[in-house]
Design a protein around this motif. Structure first.
Motif, PDB file in Angstrom:
ATOM      1  N   GLY A 111       0.681  -1.252   0.099  1.00 20.73           N
ATOM      2  CA  GLY A 111       0.332   0.283   0.036  1.00 20.73           C
ATOM      3  C   GLY A 111       0.159   1.319   0.061  1.00 20.73           C
ATOM      4  O   GLY A 111       0.128   1.819   0.170  1.00 20.73           O
ATOM      5  N   GLY A 112       2.356   1.220   0.378  1.00 18.60           N
ATOM      6  CA  GLY A 112       2.970   2.906   0.619  1.00 18.60           C
ATOM      7  C   GLY A 112       3.530   2.774  -1.254  1.00 18.60           C
ATOM      8  O   GLY A 112       3.310   2.086  -2.255  1.00 18.60           O
ATOM      9  N   PRO A 113       4.984   3.830  -0.648  1.00 15.01           N
ATOM     10  CA  PRO A 113       4.693   4.623  -0.482  1.00 15.01           C
ATOM     11  C   PRO A 113       4.058   5.640   0.134  1.00 15.01           C
ATOM     12  O   PRO A 113       3.494   6.032  -0.410  1.00 15.01           O
ATOM     13  N   CYS A 114       4.178   5.494   1.903  1.00 15.78           N
ATOM     14  CA  CYS A 114       2.973   6.303   2.340  1.00 15.78           C
ATOM     15  C   CYS A 114       3.851   7.113   3.427  1.00 15.78           C
ATOM     16  O   CYS A 114       4.733   6.197   3.827  1.00 15.78           O
ATOM     17  N   VAL A 115       3.952   8.695   3.293  1.00 18.40           N
ATOM     18  CA  VAL A 115       4.195   9.558   4.845  1.00 18.40           C
ATOM     19  C   VAL A 115       3.247   8.846   5.782  1.00 18.40           C
ATOM     20  O   VAL A 115       2.046   9.785   5.341  1.00 18.40           O
ATOM     21  N   VAL A 116       3.709   8.263   6.938  1.00 16.44           N
ATOM     22  CA  VAL A 116       2.777   8.315   7.756  1.00 16.44           C
ATOM     23  C   VAL A 116       3.224   9.914   9.471  1.00 16.44           C
ATOM     24  O   VAL A 116       3.988  10.057   9.090  1.00 16.44           O
ATOM     25  N   ALA A 117       2.175  10.875   9.183  1.00 15.77           N
ATOM     26  CA  ALA A 117       1.981  12.180   9.484  1.00 15.77           C
ATOM     27  C   ALA A 117       1.746  11.875  11.120  1.00 15.77           C
ATOM     28  O   ALA A 117       0.072  12.238  10.763  1.00 15.77           O
ATOM     29  N   GLU A 182       6.189  16.670  -2.981  1.00 11.60           N
ATOM     30  CA  GLU A 182       4.760  16.314  -4.140  1.00 11.60           C
ATOM     31  C   GLU A 182       4.594  15.224  -4.320  1.00 11.60           C
ATOM     32  O   GLU A 182       5.699  14.919  -4.860  1.00 11.60           O
ATOM     33  N   GLY A 183       3.198  14.848  -4.532  1.00  9.53           N
ATOM     34  CA  GLY A 183       3.499  13.543  -4.832  1.00  9.53           C
ATOM     35  C   GLY A 183       2.858  12.561  -4.074  1.00  9.53           C
ATOM     36  O   GLY A 183       2.551  11.246  -4.227  1.00  9.53           O
ATOM     37  N   LEU A 184       3.803  12.439  -3.347  1.00  9.10           N
ATOM     38  CA  LEU A 184       3.930  11.330  -2.462  1.00  9.10           C
ATOM     39  C   LEU A 184       2.475  11.129  -1.060  1.00  9.10           C
ATOM     40  O   LEU A 184       2.539  11.923  -0.636  1.00  9.10           O
ATOM     41  N   PRO A 185       2.397  10.231  -1.127  1.00  4.07           N
ATOM     42  CA  PRO A 185       1.191   9.700  -0.269  1.00  4.07           C
ATOM     43  C   PRO A 185       0.764   9.812   0.771  1.00  4.07           C
ATOM     44  O   PRO A 185       2.584   9.582   1.628  1.00  4.07           O
ATOM     45  N   THR A 186      -0.525  10.600   1.883  1.00  5.08           N
ATOM     46  CA  THR A 186       0.809  10.953   3.358  1.00  5.08           C
ATOM     47  C   THR A 186      -0.870  10.164   4.297  1.00  5.08           C
ATOM     48  O   THR A 186      -1.510   9.257   3.540  1.00  5.08           O
ATOM     49  N   VAL A 187      -0.512   9.309   4.856  1.00  2.00           N
ATOM     50  CA  VAL A 187      -1.430   8.643   5.878  1.00  2.00           C
ATOM     51  C   VAL A 187      -1.347  10.054   7.239  1.00  2.00           C
ATOM     52  O   VAL A 187      -0.859  10.317   8.044  1.00  2.00           O
ATOM     53  N   LEU A 188      -2.908  10.175   6.761  1.00  2.00           N
ATOM     54  CA  LEU A 188      -3.028  11.555   8.237  1.00  2.00           C
ATOM     55  C   LEU A 188      -3.128  11.533   9.376  1.00  2.00           C
ATOM     56  O   LEU A 188      -4.102  10.368   9.997  1.00  2.00           O
ATOM     57  N   PHE A 223      -2.922  18.207   1.270  1.00  2.00           N
ATOM     58  CA  PHE A 223      -1.695  17.167   1.561  1.00  2.00           C
ATOM     59  C   PHE A 223      -2.033  15.478   1.291  1.00  2.00           C
ATOM     60  O   PHE A 223      -1.559  14.857   1.620  1.00  2.00           O
ATOM     61  N   ASN A 224      -3.048  14.999   0.162  1.00  2.00           N
ATOM     62  CA  ASN A 224      -2.512  13.750  -0.639  1.00  2.00           C
ATOM     63  C   ASN A 224      -2.671  12.254   0.295  1.00  2.00           C
ATOM     64  O   ASN A 224      -2.272  11.400   0.506  1.00  2.00           O
ATOM     65  N   ALA A 225      -3.348  12.748   1.367  1.00  2.00           N
ATOM     66  CA  ALA A 225      -3.867  11.508   2.259  1.00  2.00           C
ATOM     67  C   ALA A 225      -4.846  11.016   1.717  1.00  2.00           C
ATOM     68  O   ALA A 225      -5.680  10.655   1.030  1.00  2.00           O
ATOM     69  N   LYS A 226      -4.219   9.562   1.221  1.00  2.00           N
ATOM     70  CA  LYS A 226      -4.343   8.135   1.098  1.00  2.00           C
ATOM     71  C   LYS A 226      -5.810   7.645   2.059  1.00  2.00           C
ATOM     72  O   LYS A 226      -6.302   6.853   1.667  1.00  2.00           O
TER      73      LYS A 226
END
Length: 277
Positions: A111-117, A182-188, A223-226
């Motif tokens: 499911g990644g890559p995702c930045v977990v914030a 930019e363009g990198l999905p996130t998990v907020l 913020f491009n949240a997945k």
């Protein structure tokens, strides 16, 4: 390898505490703790010590209960507001737990890559009906016995008000989230829902002013949240908005979950997770 999440463990309740202590190890998985673990520092540290060795990584954000100034709390003195939060961050770091003050980790599993914030944003009473003025909120909620205990136990020191603390936290989070590639999905991840419409608590509808801020209504798009992960409401559910999955991951008080199952089935899979549609 999975990214899992749960919130509102409320370990002051013996049934919850015993069930969490029986949670098996998930050595390949990451765990998000989305707030309201407990009120006292010793209880919170005990959970960090318990879970950090059982997961590959643990990520934590505070809820309102962690921030309460508890009368007579052993070893905590008069910690309140920002000082209590910083003490919690220090406890987490002592056990390798990621906090909202740390660099955002990058999930590279399924499911990644995702930045977990992990975010700490609080609330500003703006999740209230348009006809209720800010100065009328507490009286309006009291009409249906829905006033949050924060009004007594959550001290915003050194900020003048809780909403001022909320606005400062939101400004800092916006700055950091804007720096993500930019363009990198996130998990907020936040204890409170990011959108007012997601506050569905029919038992106590007038509790909504203590549930978030309208400042974050569009953050899932900006913020491009997945996925957006939150708790606080004690109403487990999944929603989709604009292609983003919103997961309320509360466990809740003992009467609100099936204790015969143990805690493991209530760990929500955030990633890879289901796909839209």
């Amino acid at each position: 390898m999975r990214l899992l999440a749960i919130s509102d463990l409320h370990l002051a309740n013996p049934s919850n505490r015993e069930a969490v202590e029986a949670l098996p190890a998930f050595p390949d998985d990451w765990l998000i703790l989305a707030g309201d673990i407990a009120e006292r520092l010793d209880q919170i540290e005990s959970l960090f010590a318990l879970l950090a060795p059982r997961f590959a990584k643990v990520i934590w954000v505070p809820g309102n209960h962690e921030l309460w100034t508890m009368p007579g709390e052993s070893g905590a003195g008069d910690l309140a507001g920002e000082a209590k939060y910083r003490a919690l961050v220090a406890l987490a770091r002592n056990h390798g737990v990621v906090t909202p003050e740390d660099p955002y980790p990058l999930w590279t599993g399924p499911g990644g890559p995702c930045v977990v914030a992990p975010l700490f944003l609080l609330y500003d009473y703006s999740f209230r009906p348009d006809h209720v003025a800010r100065h009328e909120v507490v009286a309006w909620a009291r009409e249906e016995s829905a006033v949050c205990t924060d009004e007594v136990l959550l001290n915003p020191d050194p900020h003048d008000t809780r909403e001022a603390w909320c606005w400062a936290r939101c400004a800092e989070a916006e700055r950091r989230l804007s720096e993500i590639e930019e363009g990198l999905p996130t998990v907020l991840v936040n204890h409170y829902p990011l959108r007012h419409e997601l506050v569905r608590i029919p038992r106590v509808p007038r509790f909504s002013p203590w549930c978030g801020t309208r400042l974050t209504e569009d953050w899932h798009r900006r913020f491009n949240a997945k996925v957006v992960v939150y708790g606080h409401l004690h109403v487990r559910r999944t929603d989709w908005r604009d292609g983003t999955r919103f997961e309320e991951v509360s466990l809740g008080y003992p009467r609100q979950w099936n204790r015969s199952l143990g805690v493991a089935p209530f760990l929500r899979e955030i990633l890879p997770g289901p796909s839209a549609g």
